[in-house]
Design a protein around this motif. Sequence first.
Motif, PDB file in Angstrom:
ATOM      1  N   THR A   4       2.482  10.988  13.739  1.00 33.91           N
ATOM      2  CA  THR A   4       2.165   9.195  13.860  1.00 33.91           C
ATOM      3  C   THR A   4       2.396   9.279  12.135  1.00 33.91           C
ATOM      4  O   THR A   4       1.339  10.303  11.627  1.00 33.91           O
ATOM      5  N   TYR A   5       2.901   7.742  11.643  1.00 32.87           N
ATOM      6  CA  TYR A   5       2.609   7.933  10.094  1.00 32.87           C
ATOM      7  C   TYR A   5       2.150   6.372  10.421  1.00 32.87           C
ATOM      8  O   TYR A   5       2.528   5.797  10.696  1.00 32.87           O
ATOM      9  N   VAL A   6       2.135   6.696   9.096  1.00 35.83           N
ATOM     10  CA  VAL A   6       1.288   5.253   8.144  1.00 35.83           C
ATOM     11  C   VAL A   6       2.003   4.791   7.398  1.00 35.83           C
ATOM     12  O   VAL A   6       1.507   6.022   5.809  1.00 35.83           O
ATOM     13  N   LEU A   7       2.707   3.909   6.793  1.00 28.00           N
ATOM     14  CA  LEU A   7       3.683   3.767   5.910  1.00 28.00           C
ATOM     15  C   LEU A   7       2.669   2.108   4.616  1.00 28.00           C
ATOM     16  O   LEU A   7       2.197   1.779   5.108  1.00 28.00           O
ATOM     17  N   TYR A   8       2.560   2.066   3.264  1.00 27.80           N
ATOM     18  CA  TYR A   8       1.786   1.368   2.766  1.00 27.80           C
ATOM     19  C   TYR A   8       2.712   1.171   1.856  1.00 27.80           C
ATOM     20  O   TYR A   8       3.344   1.412   0.978  1.00 27.80           O
ATOM     21  N   ILE A  15       0.923  -2.543   5.681  1.00 32.38           N
ATOM     22  CA  ILE A  15       0.170  -1.218   6.607  1.00 32.38           C
ATOM     23  C   ILE A  15       1.675  -1.441   7.465  1.00 32.38           C
ATOM     24  O   ILE A  15       1.770  -2.427   7.959  1.00 32.38           O
ATOM     25  N   TYR A  16       2.466   0.084   8.142  1.00 41.58           N
ATOM     26  CA  TYR A  16       3.179  -0.155   8.518  1.00 41.58           C
ATOM     27  C   TYR A  16       2.869   0.806   9.782  1.00 41.58           C
ATOM     28  O   TYR A  16       2.314   2.093   9.335  1.00 41.58           O
ATOM     29  N   ILE A  17       2.522   1.773  11.248  1.00 36.55           N
ATOM     30  CA  ILE A  17       2.087   2.363  11.913  1.00 36.55           C
ATOM     31  C   ILE A  17       3.459   2.053  12.734  1.00 36.55           C
ATOM     32  O   ILE A  17       3.538   1.266  13.487  1.00 36.55           O
ATOM     33  N   GLY A  18       3.459   3.299  12.637  1.00 37.81           N
ATOM     34  CA  GLY A  18       4.618   4.322  13.612  1.00 37.81           C
ATOM     35  C   GLY A  18       4.812   5.366  13.589  1.00 37.81           C
ATOM     36  O   GLY A  18       3.710   6.841  13.291  1.00 37.81           O
ATOM     37  N   TYR A  19       5.459   6.041  14.793  1.00 36.83           N
ATOM     38  CA  TYR A  19       5.908   7.208  15.018  1.00 36.83           C
ATOM     39  C   TYR A  19       6.723   8.124  15.717  1.00 36.83           C
ATOM     40  O   TYR A  19       7.861   7.356  15.447  1.00 36.83           O
ATOM     41  N   THR A  20       7.353   9.499  15.253  1.00 35.46           N
ATOM     42  CA  THR A  20       9.340   9.819  15.003  1.00 35.46           C
ATOM     43  C   THR A  20       8.691  11.234  15.405  1.00 35.46           C
ATOM     44  O   THR A  20       7.692  12.016  14.705  1.00 35.46           O
ATOM     45  N   ALA A  21      10.041  11.348  15.396  1.00 34.88           N
ATOM     46  CA  ALA A  21      10.083  13.200  15.357  1.00 34.88           C
ATOM     47  C   ALA A  21      10.387  13.668  13.952  1.00 34.88           C
ATOM     48  O   ALA A  21      11.245  14.680  14.296  1.00 34.88           O
ATOM     49  N   ILE A  75      -7.436   2.509   8.388  1.00 37.61           N
ATOM     50  CA  ILE A  75      -6.525   3.254   7.601  1.00 37.61           C
ATOM     51  C   ILE A  75      -6.738   2.459   6.535  1.00 37.61           C
ATOM     52  O   ILE A  75      -6.244   2.812   5.374  1.00 37.61           O
ATOM     53  N   ARG A  76      -6.706   1.122   5.963  1.00 39.14           N
ATOM     54  CA  ARG A  76      -6.796   0.535   4.634  1.00 39.14           C
ATOM     55  C   ARG A  76      -8.222   1.569   4.209  1.00 39.14           C
ATOM     56  O   ARG A  76      -8.228   1.434   2.736  1.00 39.14           O
ATOM     57  N   GLN A  77      -8.915   2.210   4.286  1.00 36.13           N
ATOM     58  CA  GLN A  77     -10.380   2.514   3.905  1.00 36.13           C
ATOM     59  C   GLN A  77      -9.910   3.962   3.274  1.00 36.13           C
ATOM     60  O   GLN A  77     -10.291   4.235   2.189  1.00 36.13           O
ATOM     61  N   GLN A  78      -8.491   5.018   4.421  1.00 34.66           N
ATOM     62  CA  GLN A  78      -8.319   5.848   3.456  1.00 34.66           C
ATOM     63  C   GLN A  78      -6.819   5.880   2.343  1.00 34.66           C
ATOM     64  O   GLN A  78      -7.133   6.376   0.951  1.00 34.66           O
ATOM     65  N   ILE A  79      -6.406   4.228   2.593  1.00 31.50           N
ATOM     66  CA  ILE A  79      -5.550   4.594   1.449  1.00 31.50           C
ATOM     67  C   ILE A  79      -6.130   3.246   0.147  1.00 31.50           C
ATOM     68  O   ILE A  79      -6.685   4.271  -0.962  1.00 31.50           O
ATOM     69  N   GLN A  80      -7.528   2.942  -0.050  1.00 27.42           N
ATOM     70  CA  GLN A  80      -8.386   2.861  -0.640  1.00 27.42           C
ATOM     71  C   GLN A  80      -9.271   4.147  -1.510  1.00 27.42           C
ATOM     72  O   GLN A  80      -9.056   3.677  -2.814  1.00 27.42           O
ATOM     73  N   GLN A  81      -9.323   4.759  -1.055  1.00 25.28           N
ATOM     74  CA  GLN A  81      -9.545   6.132  -1.293  1.00 25.28           C
ATOM     75  C   GLN A  81      -8.559   7.095  -2.237  1.00 25.28           C
ATOM     76  O   GLN A  81      -8.175   7.429  -3.302  1.00 25.28           O
ATOM     77  N   LEU A  82      -7.223   7.112  -1.850  1.00 22.85           N
ATOM     78  CA  LEU A  82      -6.274   7.361  -2.298  1.00 22.85           C
ATOM     79  C   LEU A  82      -5.615   6.592  -3.880  1.00 22.85           C
ATOM     80  O   LEU A  82      -4.921   6.878  -4.440  1.00 22.85           O
ATOM     81  N   ILE A  83      -5.710   5.459  -3.675  1.00 22.52           N
ATOM     82  CA  ILE A  83      -5.933   4.444  -4.926  1.00 22.52           C
ATOM     83  C   ILE A  83      -6.863   4.855  -6.193  1.00 22.52           C
ATOM     84  O   ILE A  83      -6.509   4.857  -6.788  1.00 22.52           O
TER      85      ILE A  83
END
Length: 84
Positions: A4-8, A15-21, A75-83
Amino acid sequence: MFVTYVLYSKKYDKIYIGYTANLIDRFHSHNQLATKGHTLKFRPWEVAIVVFFDNKRGAMKHEKQLKYSRGRAYIRQQIQQLID
């Protein structure tokens, strides 16, 4: 293996949320190959969060959880920490 991934999109603060192999191919598709769809409008994308699963069902379940308001807040919290 599934993810499962989150793109920013820093440029549009989206944000975009998806899943893939296959995360590498999917990321390449979101950023370069796709000719239509939601992600086309908000390029460039960065991978912000990746969670690995042994099966598709687990990845789909986690994707669904992230798409609810609590998941989006996380997700927003995690992205804010990355920024910061």
